[in-house]
Design an enzyme around this catalytic site. Structure first.
Site, PDB file in Angstrom:
ATOM      1  N   LYS A  30     -18.997   1.416  18.592  1.00 16.99           N
ATOM      2  CA  LYS A  30     -18.608   2.439  17.626  1.00 16.99           C
ATOM      3  C   LYS A  30     -17.106   2.716  17.666  1.00 16.99           C
ATOM      4  O   LYS A  30     -16.485   2.696  18.731  1.00 16.99           O
ATOM      5  CB  LYS A  30     -19.376   3.748  17.905  1.00 16.99           C
ATOM      6  CG  LYS A  30     -20.881   3.557  18.003  1.00 16.99           C
ATOM      7  CD  LYS A  30     -21.610   4.871  18.238  1.00 16.99           C
ATOM      8  CE  LYS A  30     -23.037   4.601  18.661  1.00 16.99           C
ATOM      9  NZ  LYS A  30     -23.179   4.392  20.106  1.00 16.99           N
ATOM     10  N   HIS A  55     -18.212   6.324  14.367  1.00 19.45           N
ATOM     11  CA  HIS A  55     -18.953   7.164  15.314  1.00 19.45           C
ATOM     12  C   HIS A  55     -19.350   8.525  14.738  1.00 19.45           C
ATOM     13  O   HIS A  55     -20.385   9.095  15.112  1.00 19.45           O
ATOM     14  CB  HIS A  55     -18.115   7.363  16.585  1.00 19.45           C
ATOM     15  CG  HIS A  55     -18.935   7.652  17.806  1.00 19.45           C
ATOM     16  ND1 HIS A  55     -18.623   7.176  19.051  1.00 19.45           N
ATOM     17  CD2 HIS A  55     -20.068   8.364  17.971  1.00 19.45           C
ATOM     18  CE1 HIS A  55     -19.530   7.591  19.933  1.00 19.45           C
ATOM     19  NE2 HIS A  55     -20.411   8.322  19.300  1.00 19.45           N
ATOM     20  N   ASP A  83     -26.562  -0.490  23.057  1.00 21.14           N
ATOM     21  CA  ASP A  83     -25.718   0.406  22.280  1.00 21.14           C
ATOM     22  C   ASP A  83     -24.608   0.965  23.167  1.00 21.14           C
ATOM     23  O   ASP A  83     -24.866   1.554  24.216  1.00 21.14           O
ATOM     24  CB  ASP A  83     -26.582   1.564  21.745  1.00 21.14           C
ATOM     25  CG  ASP A  83     -25.775   2.550  20.924  1.00 21.14           C
ATOM     26  OD1 ASP A  83     -25.628   2.336  19.719  1.00 21.14           O
ATOM     27  OD2 ASP A  83     -25.272   3.548  21.507  1.00 21.14           O
ATOM     28  N   TYR A 112     -17.499   5.837  25.240  1.00 23.28           N
ATOM     29  CA  TYR A 112     -18.402   5.905  26.407  1.00 23.28           C
ATOM     30  C   TYR A 112     -17.792   5.246  27.641  1.00 23.28           C
ATOM     31  O   TYR A 112     -18.274   5.460  28.753  1.00 23.28           O
ATOM     32  CB  TYR A 112     -19.731   5.193  26.140  1.00 23.28           C
ATOM     33  CG  TYR A 112     -20.569   5.698  25.002  1.00 23.28           C
ATOM     34  CD1 TYR A 112     -20.351   6.946  24.417  1.00 23.28           C
ATOM     35  CD2 TYR A 112     -21.612   4.916  24.499  1.00 23.28           C
ATOM     36  CE1 TYR A 112     -21.126   7.381  23.367  1.00 23.28           C
ATOM     37  CE2 TYR A 112     -22.399   5.349  23.450  1.00 23.28           C
ATOM     38  CZ  TYR A 112     -22.155   6.580  22.881  1.00 23.28           C
ATOM     39  OH  TYR A 112     -22.930   6.998  21.843  1.00 23.28           O
TER      40      TYR A 112
END
Length: 323
Positions: A89, A122, A54, A59
């Site tokens: 996402k 997200h 994931d 990120y």
């Protein structure tokens, strides 16, 4: 050779391949820190049996994840990219109809992949185009559910993602999306653990055929929203002691027994294996009942999205009263 665990899977809607019920998270705080650690950890995680990874644009872990996949293919613990399930996402600054497809194309480029298995919105919100993280209240704009979801559907129709879904959506927001969706969301990834059990949302998603993936199944200690409420929970400690298991294993087993998948993150090699040792035992009805009585607390409250001038004036607005 490291012993590989076989992780059970669940079917996803009418499309895409099955989702492994335990996945590996790659968010490292602050975002973008320790990319070499992410790469090394993912390679090791593949070796011990993880197959769902994931990530998210925000990120900044897509590139090291992609490098780790290439490395694992070269070293041999996997023979084909098809053995993996990759989730990424759409960030809020790209949650605009015309920006969705380019955002996914950028993610694919970062990952070095031709497709991902699951692409999620997200958060049920949007920011002025191009806004990153952290952001200011004046950057918050309403999410155009219909337009953004249509663009997500286009991504799936083009084959760039096998399935599409959402993250952090409560019941009313899902209803709003389902009202116009041609392809219903396959997944809703939400905070879920023994201290935030989400019974109402789980029932709703089950009724609508939406699979739930749990993030922060151990409480996300060490993140800006995380707490140690799960790991310090007395009920979980007592069950763990009686069972000869860790508190983490009891919590993860509880999540798994709810019929959802979960994403757990540890870059510690021993804990990576420990977090997979949850399949050959189960919590009893009595233990489950004790866990159900634990006082509930939402960790990821996302107050930063609440603004007098924005679409969400209160936490009740944001979470449809589920706080």
């Amino acid at each position: 050779m490291k012993k590989k665990v076989s992780i059970p899977e669940a079917p996803l809607g009418s499309t895409g391949k099955p989702i492994p019920l335990v996945g590996f998270g790659t968010a490292q705080f602050p975002f973008g820190a320790a990319t070499e650690v992410v790469k090394e950890s993912v390679v090791h995680a593949i070796e011990v049996g993880y197959r769902h990874f994931d990530t998210a644009a925000i990120y900044q872990s897509e590139q090291p994840l992609g490098e780790a996949i290439a490395e694992a293919l070269r070293l041999g613990p996997i023979k084909s990219r098809n053995e993996l399930f990759i989730t990424s996402k759409l960030w809020l600054g790209h949650a605009h109809r015309q920006l969705v497809l380019p955002a996914l194309q950028t993610s694919l480029k970062n990952l070095g992949l031709e497709y991902i298995d699951l692409y999620l919105i997200h958060f049920p919100g949007s920011l002025k185009p191009g806004t990153g993280f952290p952001f200011n209240k004046e950057d918050i704009v309403p999410l155009d559910y219909e337009a953004v979801w249509e663009a997500m559907e286009e991504c799936q129709n083009l084959g760039l993602t096998k399935s599409i879904g959402v993250s952090n959506f409560a019941c009313k927001k899902l209803e709003r999306l389902l009202a116009t969706a041609k392809i219903p969301p396959a997944v809703n990834q939400v905070e879920l653990n023994p201290v935030w059990q989400q019974k109402k949302l789980r029932d709703f998603c089950q009724e609508k055929g939406i699979h739930i993936t749990a993030y922060s199944p151990l409480g996300a200690k060490g993140t800006r929203w995380g707490t140690n409420r799960v790991m310090e929970c007395q009920v979980l400690k007592e069950i763990a002691n009686a069972r000869g298991k860790s508190v983490a294993q009891v919590s993860l087993r509880w999540v798994y027994q709810q019929g959802v998948s979960l994403v757990v993150k540890s870059f510690n090699k021993e804990r990576m294996k420990e977090n997979l040792d949850i399949f050959d035992w189960e919590l009893s009805a009595e233990e489950l009942q004790k866990i159900e009585q634990i006082p509930q607390y939402r960790g990821s409250r996302a107050e930063v999205h609440v603004s007098e001038d924005g679409p969400y004036k209160s936490l009740e607005d944001l979470w449809d009263g589920e706080i």
